[in-house]
Design an enzyme around this catalytic site. Structure first.
Site, PDB file in Angstrom:
ATOM      1  N   HIS A   1      -3.352  -5.155   1.615  1.00  0.00           N
ATOM      2  CA  HIS A   1      -2.654  -5.710   2.792  1.00  0.00           C
ATOM      3  C   HIS A   1      -2.980  -7.183   3.011  1.00  0.00           C
ATOM      4  CE1 HIS A   1      -1.284  -1.785   4.224  1.00  0.00           C
ATOM      5  NE2 HIS A   1      -2.475  -1.326   3.895  1.00  0.00           N
TER       6      HIS A   1
ATOM      7  N   GLU B   1      -0.984  -9.089   4.565  1.00  0.00           N
ATOM      8  CA  GLU B   1      -0.401  -9.375   5.895  1.00  0.00           C
ATOM      9  C   GLU B   1      -1.419  -9.168   7.014  1.00  0.00           C
ATOM     10  OE1 GLU B   1       0.067  -6.619   4.269  1.00  0.00           O
ATOM     11  OE2 GLU B   1       0.068  -4.964   5.697  1.00  0.00           O
TER      12      GLU B   1
ATOM     13  N   CYS C   1       0.824  -1.225   0.000  1.00  0.00           N
ATOM     14  CA  CYS C   1       0.000   0.000   0.000  1.00  0.00           C
ATOM     15  C   CYS C   1       0.858   1.275   0.000  1.00  0.00           C
ATOM     16  CB  CYS C   1      -0.990  -0.055   1.146  1.00  0.00           C
ATOM     17  SG  CYS C   1      -2.366   1.056   0.895  1.00  0.00           S
TER      18      CYS C   1
END
Ligand code: GLN
Length: 187
Positions: free
Chosen positions: A171, A173, A77
């Site tokens: 994202h 993660e 991002c």
């Protein structure tokens, strides 16, 4: 040992993912912290804030750029925005690590953030679905000829790779997905 740029933003979730896949990590806050690392993650957060903090020390920026010559960098991002060639915003530092142009906040404001599945396309891996959060995400508006697609959300290109570097607009993660970290740092 992989460094995670820890000036601002969600660096902690990347440390967590690296732990999970058995890669040791270190927070990177200064030029000196770049020594001894074999790769770097530039996390999400606010690209203007990270730019301001980085621009206090040109040698730190130069250090990240020279690291990128032979060590992989993964950006999520805001990290993708910083790695891009151009995000058409004077307040943002573009380090030109991946040959893409991007448009910031291209899906709208914070309230327009969403979670969805994205599709991973990689030569060594069968097409695979991953979960990801899009939080005031940018869009990739153009890519150079050496840039390869690595993730798509519907028809939108959301993840790219150039050489050993990977950048993604969302994202994975935050959804505990480890695959991009494994591809980037476990070769
Ligand atoms: N909108 C932010 C920016 O432009 C990026 C948001 C994020 O990293 N989740 O920097």
């Amino acid at each position: 040992m992989v460094g995670v740029l820890a000036l601002q933003g969600n660096f902690a979730s990347h440390i967590h993912i690296l732990n999970q896949i058995g890669i040791s990590s270190k927070l990177v806050k200064t030029l000196e912290d770049l020594s001894g690392i074999n790769g770097l993650i530039i996390p999400g957060g606010e690209s203007t804030t990270m730019s301001n903090l980085l621009l206090r020390d040109q040698s730190f920026i130069d250090g990240i750029k020279s690291l990128s010559i032979d060590k992989p960098i993964l950006g999520t991002c805001a990290g993708l925005i910083l790695m891009s060639k151009n995000s058409f915003d004077k307040k943002v530092l573009n380090m030109n690590i991946i040959d893409i142009e991007v448009s910031r906040n291209a899906y709208g404001r914070q309230v327009h953030s969403f979670d969805d599945s994205i599709n991973l396309v990689h030569k060594n891996i069968k097409s695979k679905s991953m979960k990801a959060s899009f939080i005031r995400a940018p869009k990739i508006t153009s890519m150079g000829k050496n840039v390869k697609i690595i993730c798509k959300h519907d028809n939108e290109i959301v993840g790219v790779r150039e050489g050993m570097h990977i950048a993604i607009t969302c994202h994975p993660e935050l959804k505990h997905e480890t695959l991009l970290h494994e591809i980037c740092f476990k070769r």
